[in-house]
Design a protein around this motif. Structure first.
Motif, PDB file in Angstrom:
ATOM      1  N   PRO A 144     -35.953  25.933  14.211  1.00 24.31           N
ATOM      2  CA  PRO A 144     -36.417  24.896  13.286  1.00 24.31           C
ATOM      3  C   PRO A 144     -36.733  23.557  13.941  1.00 24.31           C
ATOM      4  CG  PRO A 144     -34.668  26.147  12.268  1.00 24.31           C
ATOM      5  CD  PRO A 144     -34.767  26.630  13.684  1.00 24.31           C
ATOM      6  N   ALA A 145     -35.804  23.002  14.688  1.00 25.92           N
ATOM      7  CA  ALA A 145     -36.032  21.675  15.264  1.00 25.92           C
ATOM      8  C   ALA A 145     -37.190  21.693  16.256  1.00 25.92           C
ATOM      9  CB  ALA A 145     -34.764  21.157  15.930  1.00 25.92           C
ATOM     10  N   GLU A 146     -37.191  22.669  17.156  1.00 26.73           N
ATOM     11  CA  GLU A 146     -38.248  22.741  18.160  1.00 26.73           C
ATOM     12  C   GLU A 146     -39.613  22.953  17.513  1.00 26.73           C
ATOM     13  OE1 GLU A 146     -37.425  25.678  21.070  1.00 26.73           O
ATOM     14  OE2 GLU A 146     -35.539  24.750  21.738  1.00 26.73           O
ATOM     15  N   THR A 147     -39.645  23.829  16.506  1.00 27.91           N
ATOM     16  CA  THR A 147     -40.913  24.140  15.842  1.00 27.91           C
ATOM     17  C   THR A 147     -41.437  22.938  15.067  1.00 27.91           C
ATOM     18  OG1 THR A 147     -40.227  26.459  15.640  1.00 27.91           O
ATOM     19  CG2 THR A 147     -42.053  25.728  14.246  1.00 27.91           C
ATOM     20  N   ILE A 148     -40.534  22.224  14.412  1.00 32.77           N
ATOM     21  CA  ILE A 148     -40.942  21.027  13.674  1.00 32.77           C
ATOM     22  C   ILE A 148     -41.480  19.972  14.630  1.00 32.77           C
ATOM     23  CG2 ILE A 148     -40.075  19.079  12.304  1.00 32.77           C
ATOM     24  CD1 ILE A 148     -38.076  21.140  11.065  1.00 32.77           C
ATOM     25  N   LEU A 149     -40.795  19.786  15.755  1.00 29.60           N
ATOM     26  CA  LEU A 149     -41.239  18.790  16.734  1.00 29.60           C
ATOM     27  C   LEU A 149     -42.596  19.168  17.324  1.00 29.60           C
ATOM     28  CD1 LEU A 149     -37.833  18.111  18.516  1.00 29.60           C
ATOM     29  CD2 LEU A 149     -39.112  16.498  17.089  1.00 29.60           C
ATOM     30  N   ASP A 150     -42.785  20.454  17.628  1.00 28.73           N
ATOM     31  CA  ASP A 150     -44.075  20.913  18.154  1.00 28.73           C
ATOM     32  C   ASP A 150     -45.178  20.708  17.120  1.00 28.73           C
ATOM     33  OD1 ASP A 150     -42.919  21.645  20.540  1.00 28.73           O
ATOM     34  OD2 ASP A 150     -42.775  23.781  20.040  1.00 28.73           O
ATOM     35  N   TYR A 151     -44.871  21.017  15.868  1.00 26.64           N
ATOM     36  CA  TYR A 151     -45.862  20.878  14.798  1.00 26.64           C
ATOM     37  C   TYR A 151     -46.194  19.403  14.567  1.00 26.64           C
ATOM     38  CZ  TYR A 151     -48.261  21.764  10.371  1.00 26.64           C
ATOM     39  OH  TYR A 151     -49.196  21.838   9.367  1.00 26.64           O
ATOM     40  N   ALA A 152     -45.190  18.549  14.691  1.00 24.49           N
ATOM     41  CA  ALA A 152     -45.415  17.116  14.539  1.00 24.49           C
ATOM     42  C   ALA A 152     -46.404  16.613  15.583  1.00 24.49           C
ATOM     43  CB  ALA A 152     -44.088  16.355  14.651  1.00 24.49           C
ATOM     44  N   GLU A 153     -46.259  17.105  16.805  1.00 24.18           N
ATOM     45  CA  GLU A 153     -47.188  16.722  17.866  1.00 24.18           C
ATOM     46  C   GLU A 153     -48.574  17.305  17.603  1.00 24.18           C
ATOM     47  OE1 GLU A 153     -46.676  14.630  20.227  1.00 24.18           O
ATOM     48  OE2 GLU A 153     -44.504  14.359  20.052  1.00 24.18           O
ATOM     49  N   GLU A 154     -48.595  18.539  17.108  1.00 17.40           N
ATOM     50  CA  GLU A 154     -49.875  19.217  16.859  1.00 17.40           C
ATOM     51  C   GLU A 154     -50.718  18.475  15.832  1.00 17.40           C
ATOM     52  OE1 GLU A 154     -51.327  23.343  14.727  1.00 17.40           O
ATOM     53  OE2 GLU A 154     -49.490  23.388  15.929  1.00 17.40           O
ATOM     54  N   ILE A 155     -50.090  18.002  14.767  1.00 18.57           N
ATOM     55  CA  ILE A 155     -50.849  17.313  13.714  1.00 18.57           C
ATOM     56  C   ILE A 155     -50.893  15.808  13.942  1.00 18.57           C
ATOM     57  CG2 ILE A 155     -50.265  19.102  12.032  1.00 18.57           C
ATOM     58  CD1 ILE A 155     -48.345  17.043  10.730  1.00 18.57           C
ATOM     59  N   ASP A 156     -50.255  15.350  15.022  1.00 20.18           N
ATOM     60  CA  ASP A 156     -50.197  13.921  15.334  1.00 20.18           C
ATOM     61  C   ASP A 156     -49.553  13.147  14.186  1.00 20.18           C
ATOM     62  OD1 ASP A 156     -50.536  11.669  16.890  1.00 20.18           O
ATOM     63  OD2 ASP A 156     -52.588  11.287  16.223  1.00 20.18           O
ATOM     64  N   ALA A 157     -48.384  13.619  13.754  1.00 18.92           N
ATOM     65  CA  ALA A 157     -47.670  12.998  12.640  1.00 18.92           C
ATOM     66  C   ALA A 157     -47.269  11.568  12.972  1.00 18.92           C
ATOM     67  CB  ALA A 157     -46.428  13.817  12.290  1.00 18.92           C
TER      68      ALA A 157
END
Length: 202
Positions: A85-98
């Motif tokens: 969860p944490a790693e995936t959320i962080l990766d996704y945050a970078e992907e969408i430029d949150a």
């Protein structure tokens, strides 16, 4: 300031409160809410759930975010992902430029609460963008009493251009019902206790 707000959710009790925090920010800045759920197969055995069940729960969780955002006129995108969860959320945050992450954190004991708290802690420590943590309450209800319902309904009436006074407030099974008087007659206001969406009937 914010264009993309990442809101991870697992659909836990009280998560509607966290979703509303993300929606409130989105309303202020005209941002898009990105609702995401991460299915962690390693946790399924611990919680006694299979991966299909967890994935369906994830779909339900992000659907709730979608419904609430749309009720408030906020743009929303949702994803159900797999991984840590944490790693995936962080990766996704970078992907969408949150621009910011709005995450719930546990308020009491329990396996699910401890897991959620651990994820939120890791997000705060490792995210490259700001992280807002919101403590999960014990209920999904966000309009908890008649005074709160009256205030929200009064604001909605004023926004719609009505000069009206609330005359009665009652709570039915899934909705608050309010009567309002104007110079021209009576209005009926329905208020969703979770999304805070109002419907005015004249």
């Amino acid at each position: 300031m914010y264009e993309r707000i990442l809101h991870p959710t697992d659909g836990s009790t009280g998560s509607a409160h966290v979703t509303l925090q993300a929606i409130d920010l989105a309303e202020q800045y005209g941002a898009t809410v990105h609702g995401v759920n991460v299915v962690d197969s390693d946790v399924s055995a611990l919680l006694g759930s299979d991966s299909d069940t967890l994935e369906q729960q994830g779909k339900n969780a992000v659907k709730s975010v979608e419904n609430m955002a749309k009720a408030h006129g906020v743009e929303v995108e949702t994803e159900v992902l797999n991984g840590d969860p944490a790693e995936t959320i962080l990766d996704y945050a970078e992907e969408i430029d949150a621009d910011i992450i709005v995450s719930g954190t546990h308020g009491r004991s329990g396996v699910k609460r401890q897991l959620l708290g651990s994820v939120a802690e890791r997000l705060v420590r490792h995210a490259s963008m700001p992280v807002m943590t919101v403590q999960l309450p014990e209920t999904d209800v966000t309009v908890e009493n008649s005074e709160q319902a009256k205030t929200i309904a009064s604001e909605a009436l004023e926004e719609q251009g009505y000069d009206a006074e609330i005359t009665s407030v009652s709570r039915q099974l899934t909705v608050w019902v309010l009567d309002a008087e104007t110079e021209d007659g009576t209005l009926l206001v329905y208020l969703d206790p979770e999304t805070q969406r109002t419907s005015i009937i004249d």
